[in-house]
Design an enzyme around this catalytic site. Structure first.
Site, PDB file in Angstrom:
ATOM      1  N   GLY A  26       0.793  -1.231   0.000  1.00  0.00           N
ATOM      2  CA  GLY A  26       0.000   0.000   0.000  1.00  0.00           C
ATOM      3  C   GLY A  26       0.820   1.273   0.000  1.00  0.00           C
ATOM      4  O   GLY A  26       0.267   2.364  -0.134  1.00  0.00           O
ATOM      5  N   GLU A  27       2.137   1.163   0.142  1.00  0.00           N
ATOM      6  CA  GLU A  27       2.953   2.378   0.127  1.00  0.00           C
ATOM      7  C   GLU A  27       2.983   2.980  -1.280  1.00  0.00           C
ATOM      8  O   GLU A  27       2.965   2.261  -2.278  1.00  0.00           O
ATOM      9  CB  GLU A  27       4.392   2.062   0.578  1.00  0.00           C
ATOM     10  CG  GLU A  27       4.489   1.761   2.059  1.00  0.00           C
ATOM     11  CD  GLU A  27       5.914   1.500   2.518  1.00  0.00           C
ATOM     12  OE1 GLU A  27       6.834   1.482   1.677  1.00  0.00           O
ATOM     13  OE2 GLU A  27       6.104   1.288   3.731  1.00  0.00           O
ATOM     14  N   LYS A  49     -24.490  30.419  11.880  1.00  0.00           N
ATOM     15  CA  LYS A  49     -24.347  28.976  12.150  1.00  0.00           C
ATOM     16  C   LYS A  49     -23.680  28.719  13.490  1.00  0.00           C
ATOM     17  O   LYS A  49     -22.720  29.384  13.860  1.00  0.00           O
ATOM     18  CB  LYS A  49     -23.502  28.336  11.032  1.00  0.00           C
ATOM     19  CG  LYS A  49     -23.241  26.858  11.231  1.00  0.00           C
ATOM     20  CD  LYS A  49     -22.593  26.227  10.015  1.00  0.00           C
ATOM     21  CE  LYS A  49     -21.092  26.270  10.076  1.00  0.00           C
ATOM     22  NZ  LYS A  49     -20.444  25.622   8.935  1.00  0.00           N
TER      23      LYS A  49
HETATM   24  C1  R5P Z   1     -16.861  25.790   7.962  1.00  0.00           C
HETATM   25  O1  R5P Z   1     -16.754  26.840   8.553  1.00  0.00           O
HETATM   26  C2  R5P Z   1     -16.815  25.707   6.463  1.00  0.00           C
HETATM   27  O2  R5P Z   1     -16.872  26.934   5.871  1.00  0.00           O
HETATM   28  C3  R5P Z   1     -17.937  24.843   5.946  1.00  0.00           C
HETATM   29  O3  R5P Z   1     -19.164  25.445   6.270  1.00  0.00           O
HETATM   30  C4  R5P Z   1     -17.866  23.485   6.535  1.00  0.00           C
HETATM   31  O4  R5P Z   1     -16.574  22.965   6.397  1.00  0.00           O
HETATM   32  C5  R5P Z   1     -18.858  22.566   5.890  1.00  0.00           C
HETATM   33  O5  R5P Z   1     -18.768  21.323   6.512  1.00  0.00           O
HETATM   34  P1  R5P Z   1     -19.958  20.306   6.412  1.00  0.00           P
HETATM   35  O6  R5P Z   1     -20.279  20.134   4.953  1.00  0.00           O
HETATM   36  O7  R5P Z   1     -19.429  19.054   7.044  1.00  0.00           O
HETATM   37  O8  R5P Z   1     -21.108  20.877   7.176  1.00  0.00           O
END
Ligand code: R5P
Length: 284
Positions: A38-39, A182
């Site tokens: 696998g290397e 988020k």
């Molecule tokens: C995080 O801050 C990035 O900008 C993306 O929002 C993140 O990496 C997305 O990850 P996932 O698709 O796992 O939610």
């Protein structure tokens, strides 16, 4: 001056060909294979004095191959393009006992110049000891969005981190933009809110720098649908697309997913080759 050769890493073969077409620099003859255990093995089967190595580091073994290529070009002038630099999200010690993984990898890459595309955290640039530049592919996404037949569109980032990306894309495409908020609770567990975004009856394009598990995008789609968005498309720079994330995104209601070829996937319909070629022409 001796001839410049493009060394196409295994993870960036198509992109390398595109850069070769744009620059007129031919691709070197490189053999890649695996040993039975696998290397990774590789051999550059010609004399190269000036090398442009193009290799994304999406998987751990891509990093090994990049380091092998650099070593194989030991006596050459070396310019490295890492279209997608993995581990950039591990840019700090979030909890005690963790490594700063992006720093570990950056410290191993030694070249005359290095370029990355839209790196997740600019802090990572400081971990390289070779001269490094970040290239921006957002205009390429903007040009693509402009060709989509959208009605009263708005470009939305699923978090504040991608707001600049959404803004730049909207400026090129000539439409509005906005950002959601988020909070992350786990690898796939994110909560998003969009209190001040009006999308009712509008086509929406959600954009992010990376789509990995797709958890962020799915949550964003669900909220935007509840808020009455008409059609929802999804775009990103780096389509990491772990596991079955792509089908999950489609099932959650996206009618299109598009991305660049920093990682070569079935949705990599936009090329960053022009961005790379113009950078290379500027420095070489
Ligand atoms: C995080 O801050 C990035 O900008 C993306 O929002 C993140 O990496 C997305 O990850 P996932 O698709 O796992 O939610």
């Amino acid at each position: 001056m001796s001839e410049i050769k493009i060394i196409a890493g295994p993870s960036s073969q198509v992109l390398s060909k595109r850069v070769s077409d744009l620059t007129g620099w031919s691709m070197a003859d490189v053999e890649y294979r695996k040993f039975p255990d696998g290397e990774s093995y590789l051999r550059i089967r010609e004399e190269v004095e000036r090398a442009v190595i193009i290799q994304s580091t999406r998987r751990d073994e891509d990093i090994i191959v990049l380091l092998q290529l650099l070593d194989a070009c030991e006596d050459a002038e070396k310019h490295v393009i890492i279209p997608y630099f993995g581990y950039a999200r591990q840019d700090k010690r979030f909890r005690s006992g963790e490594p700063i993984s992006s720093r570990v990898i950056a410290s191993l890459i030694d070249a005359d110049s290095i370029a990355v595309i839209n790196i997740h955290s600019t802090e990572v640039l400081g971990y390289f000891s070779s001269p490094i530049r970040e290239l921006d592919a957002s205009e390429e996404l903007g040009k693509y969005v402009k060709t989509m037949e959208l009605q009263n569109p708005v470009i939305i980032s699923p978090d504040y981190g991608a707001i600049e990306l959404a803004k730049k894309i909207s400026e090129v495409a000539g439409c509005d933009h906005g950002a959601m908020k988020k909070e992350r609770f786990g690898d796939e567990d994110v909560r998003i809110s969009a209190d001040d975004i009006e999308v009712k009856g509008r086509d929406v394009v959600i954009v992010d720098d990376i789509i990995s598990t797709g958890g962020t995008i799915r949550e964003a789609i669900s909220i935007l649908r509840k808020k009455g968005a008409k059609r929802i498309a999804v775009g990103c720079i780096h389509p990491v697309l772990a596991g079955d994330s792509l089908s999950k995104i489609y099932r959650s209601g996206a009618y299109e997913v598009f991305a660049t070829d920093t990682i070569e996937t079935p949705v990599s319909v936009i090329s960053v080759s022009r961005v790379i070629a113009s950078h290379l022409r500027e420095i070489l």
